[in-house]
Write an enzyme that holds these catalytic residues in place. Structure first.
Site, mmCIF file in Angstrom:
data_model
loop_
_atom_site.group_PDB
_atom_site.id
_atom_site.type_symbol
_atom_site.label_atom_id
_atom_site.label_comp_id
_atom_site.label_asym_id
_atom_site.label_seq_id
_atom_site.Cartn_x
_atom_site.Cartn_y
_atom_site.Cartn_z
ATOM 1 C CB CYS A 1 31.158 63.369 -29.409
ATOM 2 S SG CYS A 1 32.761 63.435 -30.185
HETATM 3 C C1 BEZ Z 1 34.692 60.090 -28.492
HETATM 4 O O1 BEZ Z 1 33.992 61.071 -28.710
HETATM 5 O O2 BEZ Z 1 34.394 59.287 -27.639
HETATM 6 C C2 BEZ Z 1 35.939 59.852 -29.270
HETATM 7 C C3 BEZ Z 1 36.008 60.237 -30.600
HETATM 8 C C4 BEZ Z 1 37.162 59.997 -31.307
HETATM 9 C C5 BEZ Z 1 38.241 59.402 -30.681
HETATM 10 C C6 BEZ Z 1 38.184 59.040 -29.350
HETATM 11 C C7 BEZ Z 1 37.018 59.271 -28.636
#
Ligand code: BEZ
Length: 208
Positions: A45
């Site tokens: 994200c």
């Molecule tokens: C991420 O944004 O890195 C992420 C969020 C939830 C699950 C896996 C990765």
């Protein structure tokens, strides 16, 4: 009821990192790139938020406003934005919806319980100035989106609207476009005086 292409995007009022918004009023005469994220302070994200901020000019050139969403509060978003700016070397200016109670992510079907009961998956809605949903994409939590594709599809939709054409596989701006089968050859000659190439009666290319 499931959201579908061509539906009016459901309106809502919500707190964001740029204050309270009425979604439709905030979109105004622009297009909108509305995209959800599982959570603040997560690695994938963070890169996506940073990339969107870095592409501010490219979105503005397309009269498109980005609007992020994750199921956290404004306070958490604001702390996270400092990290996004630091780690992605950018200045994030677009609003992020604070959807801690998941009202908006449920309205937009961004919660996919098989992935997570509590966090939004990576949904994309492209919404036009008439507030119609023009594109929906859903990515899993572990896969960051391709922002070249997001800009490309906005270009394709806007070019299609402007010229009444469709775009072939892997189209990018400047490449030849397709005359829809609903346009007769007679009408195509009037509409595309630059000419067109007929490969099959249903496959005709032109340049716009
Ligand atoms: C991420 O944004 O890195 C992420 C969020 C939830 C699950 C896996 C990765």
């Amino acid at each position: 009821m499931a959201l579908r292409l061509g539906d009016t995007a459901p309106n809502f009022q919500i707190d964001t990192t740029k204050g309270k918004i009425d979604f439709h009023e905030w979109i105004g005469d622009s297009w909108c790139f509305f995209f959800s994220h599982p959570a603040d302070f997560t690695p994938v994200c963070t890169t996506e938020m940073g990339r969107t901020a870095q592409l501010a000019k490219q979105f503005a050139d397309r009269n498109t406003k980005p609007l992020g969403l994750s199921t956290d509060t404004v306070e958490e978003h604001n702390k996270w934005i400092e990290d996004v700016n630091d780690t992605q070397n950018t200045t994030l200016e677009f609003p992020i919806v604070a959807d801690a109670d998941k009202k908006i992510s449920e309205l937009y079907e961004m919660i996919h319980p098989g992935e997570s009961e509590t966090a939004a998956v990576r949904s994309v809605y492209i919404i036009d100035p008439n507030k119609k949903i023009r594109l929906m994409m859903t990515y899993p939590m572990s896969v960051g989106r391709n922002f070249d594709e997001i800009l490309r599809v906005i270009d394709a939709l806007q070019t299609g609207d402007q010229h009444g054409i469709a775009t072939p596989a892997d189209w990018t701006p400047g490449a030849r476009v397709i005359i829809p089968p609903t346009v007769s050859n007679e009408d195509a000659q009037k509409k595309f005086p630059q000419g067109f190439e007929e490969i099959r009666s249903y496959l005709r290319y032109t340049q716009v």
